[in-house]
Design a protein around this motif. Structure first.
Motif, PDB file in Angstrom:
ATOM      1  N   ALA A  25       0.735  -1.065   0.156  1.00  0.00           N
ATOM      2  CA  ALA A  25      -0.063   0.045   0.073  1.00  0.00           C
ATOM      3  C   ALA A  25       0.776   1.393   0.065  1.00  0.00           C
ATOM      4  CB  ALA A  25      -1.041  -0.011   1.182  1.00  0.00           C
ATOM      5  N   SER A  26       1.877   1.146   0.853  1.00  0.00           N
ATOM      6  CA  SER A  26       2.874   2.516   0.785  1.00  0.00           C
ATOM      7  C   SER A  26       3.616   2.551  -0.673  1.00  0.00           C
ATOM      8  CB  SER A  26       3.908   2.217   2.046  1.00  0.00           C
ATOM      9  OG  SER A  26       3.139   2.232   3.101  1.00  0.00           O
ATOM     10  N   PHE A  27       4.036   1.476  -1.156  1.00  0.00           N
ATOM     11  CA  PHE A  27       4.693   1.584  -2.350  1.00  0.00           C
ATOM     12  C   PHE A  27       3.781   2.104  -3.460  1.00  0.00           C
ATOM     13  CE2 PHE A  27       6.287  -0.274  -6.137  1.00  0.00           C
ATOM     14  CZ  PHE A  27       7.519   0.182  -6.436  1.00  0.00           C
ATOM     15  N   ASP A  28       2.482   1.692  -3.598  1.00  0.00           N
ATOM     16  CA  ASP A  28       1.626   2.024  -4.376  1.00  0.00           C
ATOM     17  C   ASP A  28       1.356   3.402  -4.396  1.00  0.00           C
ATOM     18  OD1 ASP A  28       1.343  -0.388  -5.632  1.00  0.00           O
ATOM     19  OD2 ASP A  28      -0.431  -0.904  -4.544  1.00  0.00           O
ATOM     20  N   ASN A  29       1.215   4.071  -3.073  1.00  0.00           N
ATOM     21  CA  ASN A  29       0.969   5.317  -2.724  1.00  0.00           C
ATOM     22  C   ASN A  29       2.208   6.286  -3.366  1.00  0.00           C
ATOM     23  OD1 ASN A  29      -0.407   7.626  -1.722  1.00  0.00           O
ATOM     24  ND2 ASN A  29       0.301   7.502   0.338  1.00  0.00           N
ATOM     25  N   VAL A  30       3.354   5.888  -2.946  1.00  0.00           N
ATOM     26  CA  VAL A  30       4.614   6.819  -3.259  1.00  0.00           C
ATOM     27  C   VAL A  30       4.661   6.683  -4.921  1.00  0.00           C
ATOM     28  CG1 VAL A  30       7.260   6.507  -3.435  1.00  0.00           C
ATOM     29  CG2 VAL A  30       5.943   5.990  -1.306  1.00  0.00           C
ATOM     30  N   ARG A  31       4.316   5.441  -5.539  1.00  0.00           N
ATOM     31  CA  ARG A  31       4.399   5.559  -7.129  1.00  0.00           C
ATOM     32  C   ARG A  31       3.230   6.504  -7.756  1.00  0.00           C
ATOM     33  NH1 ARG A  31       2.975   0.056  -9.132  1.00  0.00           N
ATOM     34  NH2 ARG A  31       0.784   0.904  -9.306  1.00  0.00           N
ATOM     35  N   LYS A  32       2.164   6.265  -6.980  1.00  0.00           N
ATOM     36  CA  LYS A  32       1.201   7.405  -7.480  1.00  0.00           C
ATOM     37  C   LYS A  32       1.401   8.793  -7.477  1.00  0.00           C
ATOM     38  CE  LYS A  32      -3.564   8.687  -6.177  1.00  0.00           C
ATOM     39  NZ  LYS A  32      -4.669   8.345  -5.304  1.00  0.00           N
ATOM     40  N   ASN A  33       2.058   8.945  -6.427  1.00  0.00           N
ATOM     41  CA  ASN A  33       2.469  10.542  -6.083  1.00  0.00           C
ATOM     42  C   ASN A  33       3.761  10.922  -6.943  1.00  0.00           C
ATOM     43  OD1 ASN A  33       0.549  10.947  -3.849  1.00  0.00           O
ATOM     44  ND2 ASN A  33       1.913  10.466  -2.384  1.00  0.00           N
ATOM     45  N   ALA A  34       4.640   9.847  -7.210  1.00  0.00           N
ATOM     46  CA  ALA A  34       5.360  10.336  -8.178  1.00  0.00           C
ATOM     47  C   ALA A  34       5.048  10.536  -9.506  1.00  0.00           C
ATOM     48  CB  ALA A  34       6.725   9.143  -8.266  1.00  0.00           C
ATOM     49  N   GLU A  35       3.902   9.760 -10.089  1.00  0.00           N
ATOM     50  CA  GLU A  35       3.505   9.626 -11.388  1.00  0.00           C
ATOM     51  C   GLU A  35       2.966  11.164 -11.676  1.00  0.00           C
ATOM     52  OE1 GLU A  35       1.204   6.489 -12.511  1.00  0.00           O
ATOM     53  OE2 GLU A  35       2.782   5.064 -12.497  1.00  0.00           O
ATOM     54  N   GLU A  36       2.064  11.449 -10.521  1.00  0.00           N
ATOM     55  CA  GLU A  36       1.353  12.764 -10.444  1.00  0.00           C
ATOM     56  C   GLU A  36       2.232  13.867 -10.469  1.00  0.00           C
ATOM     57  OE1 GLU A  36      -1.091  12.750  -7.326  1.00  0.00           O
ATOM     58  OE2 GLU A  36      -2.419  11.317  -7.948  1.00  0.00           O
ATOM     59  N   THR A  37       3.271  13.857  -9.952  1.00  0.00           N
ATOM     60  CA  THR A  37       4.184  14.766  -9.731  1.00  0.00           C
ATOM     61  C   THR A  37       4.913  15.164 -11.251  1.00  0.00           C
ATOM     62  OG1 THR A  37       4.621  14.499  -7.488  1.00  0.00           O
ATOM     63  CG2 THR A  37       6.193  16.137  -8.696  1.00  0.00           C
ATOM     64  N   ASN A  95       3.862  14.371 -14.215  1.00  0.00           N
ATOM     65  CA  ASN A  95       2.875  14.430 -15.038  1.00  0.00           C
ATOM     66  C   ASN A  95       2.402  16.015 -14.989  1.00  0.00           C
ATOM     67  OD1 ASN A  95       2.950  12.156 -16.797  1.00  0.00           O
ATOM     68  ND2 ASN A  95       1.507  11.211 -15.311  1.00  0.00           N
ATOM     69  N   ARG A  96       2.663  16.728 -13.782  1.00  0.00           N
ATOM     70  CA  ARG A  96       2.616  18.229 -13.730  1.00  0.00           C
ATOM     71  C   ARG A  96       3.163  18.936 -14.960  1.00  0.00           C
ATOM     72  NH1 ARG A  96       3.930  19.220  -7.716  1.00  0.00           N
ATOM     73  NH2 ARG A  96       4.546  21.180  -8.784  1.00  0.00           N
ATOM     74  N   PRO A  97       2.280  19.884 -15.311  1.00  0.00           N
ATOM     75  CA  PRO A  97       2.701  20.851 -16.434  1.00  0.00           C
ATOM     76  C   PRO A  97       3.959  21.670 -15.929  1.00  0.00           C
ATOM     77  CG  PRO A  97       0.508  21.211 -16.285  1.00  0.00           C
ATOM     78  CD  PRO A  97       0.850  20.311 -15.017  1.00  0.00           C
ATOM     79  N   ASP A  98       3.944  22.134 -14.656  1.00  0.00           N
ATOM     80  CA  ASP A  98       5.178  22.719 -14.528  1.00  0.00           C
ATOM     81  C   ASP A  98       6.450  22.113 -14.437  1.00  0.00           C
ATOM     82  OD1 ASP A  98       4.125  21.573 -12.095  1.00  0.00           O
ATOM     83  OD2 ASP A  98       5.032  22.942 -10.649  1.00  0.00           O
ATOM     84  N   VAL A  99       6.226  20.822 -14.225  1.00  0.00           N
ATOM     85  CA  VAL A  99       7.397  19.818 -14.163  1.00  0.00           C
ATOM     86  C   VAL A  99       7.913  19.421 -15.200  1.00  0.00           C
ATOM     87  CG1 VAL A  99       8.276  17.565 -13.323  1.00  0.00           C
ATOM     88  CG2 VAL A  99       6.908  18.976 -11.653  1.00  0.00           C
ATOM     89  N   GLN A 100       6.809  19.224 -16.228  1.00  0.00           N
ATOM     90  CA  GLN A 100       7.418  18.977 -17.584  1.00  0.00           C
ATOM     91  C   GLN A 100       8.020  20.125 -18.250  1.00  0.00           C
ATOM     92  OE1 GLN A 100       7.293  15.993 -19.291  1.00  0.00           O
ATOM     93  NE2 GLN A 100       7.026  15.365 -17.292  1.00  0.00           N
ATOM     94  N   GLU A 101       7.376  21.393 -17.981  1.00  0.00           N
ATOM     95  CA  GLU A 101       8.134  22.606 -18.414  1.00  0.00           C
ATOM     96  C   GLU A 101       9.593  22.685 -18.093  1.00  0.00           C
ATOM     97  OE1 GLU A 101       7.626  27.255 -18.117  1.00  0.00           O
ATOM     98  OE2 GLU A 101       5.984  26.244 -18.007  1.00  0.00           O
ATOM     99  N   PHE A 102       9.945  22.296 -16.715  1.00  0.00           N
ATOM    100  CA  PHE A 102      11.164  22.627 -16.154  1.00  0.00           C
ATOM    101  C   PHE A 102      12.108  21.532 -16.641  1.00  0.00           C
ATOM    102  CE2 PHE A 102      14.129  20.992 -12.969  1.00  0.00           C
ATOM    103  CZ  PHE A 102      14.998  22.243 -13.065  1.00  0.00           C
ATOM    104  N   VAL A 103      11.487  20.207 -17.017  1.00  0.00           N
ATOM    105  CA  VAL A 103      12.338  19.127 -17.581  1.00  0.00           C
ATOM    106  C   VAL A 103      12.742  19.629 -19.037  1.00  0.00           C
ATOM    107  CG1 VAL A 103      12.282  16.721 -18.587  1.00  0.00           C
ATOM    108  CG2 VAL A 103      11.631  17.391 -16.294  1.00  0.00           C
TER     109      VAL A 103
END
Length: 130
Positions: free
Chosen positions: A27-39, A41-49
């Motif tokens: 459950a913890s691992f799934d939660n971390v993976r979900k948060n990482a994917e959301e982060t 895919n954020r537009p500001d993160v993709q712009e920075f990349v």
């Protein structure tokens, strides 16, 4: 009987603990993976990349161009130094005074082969009178 009871209790505790622990970890691992994917895919993160990728590419190009210029300058400096060494060598060594090596004897045309007339008989350090 006490040892058998203890072993059974440890085994049951291990099975229950590992199942519960595994579920909690999953459950913890799934939660971390979900948060990482959301982060990610954020537009500001993709712009920075994207900006970082472009900057890295430009920096790589600038470094490569600078290295090429440095190599060209160093090559020219080596050529000039080689030319100066050759010129200096030509200045100090002329065909009339060139020393040649012939077997065990070094011959120099500038040296005289005639005796100077000096008496070298006492050069060994001993007194001939004794």
């Amino acid at each position: 009987m006490g040892l058998l009871s203890l072993g059974t209790g440890v085994a049951i505790g291990y099975v229950i603990g590992t199942k519960t622990g595994r579920k909690t970890f999953d459950a913890s691992f799934d939660n971390v993976r979900k948060n990482a994917e959301e982060t990610w895919n954020r537009p500001d993160v993709q712009e920075f990349v994207e900006k970082t990728t472009e900057s890295t590419y430009q920096l790589r190009q600038d470094l490569a161009d600078g290295a090429k210029r440095a190599v060209a300058v160093a090559s020219d400096a080596v050529k000039r130094a080689e030319q100066k060494v050759n010129e200096a060598t030509d200045e100090f060594v002329s065909p009339e005074t060139e020393t040649t090596y012939d077997g065990d004897v070094v011959s120099d045309p500038a040296q005289s082969t005639e005796s100077s007339g000096a008496d070298w008989s006492n050069e060994g350090g001993s007194d001939p009178r004794t």
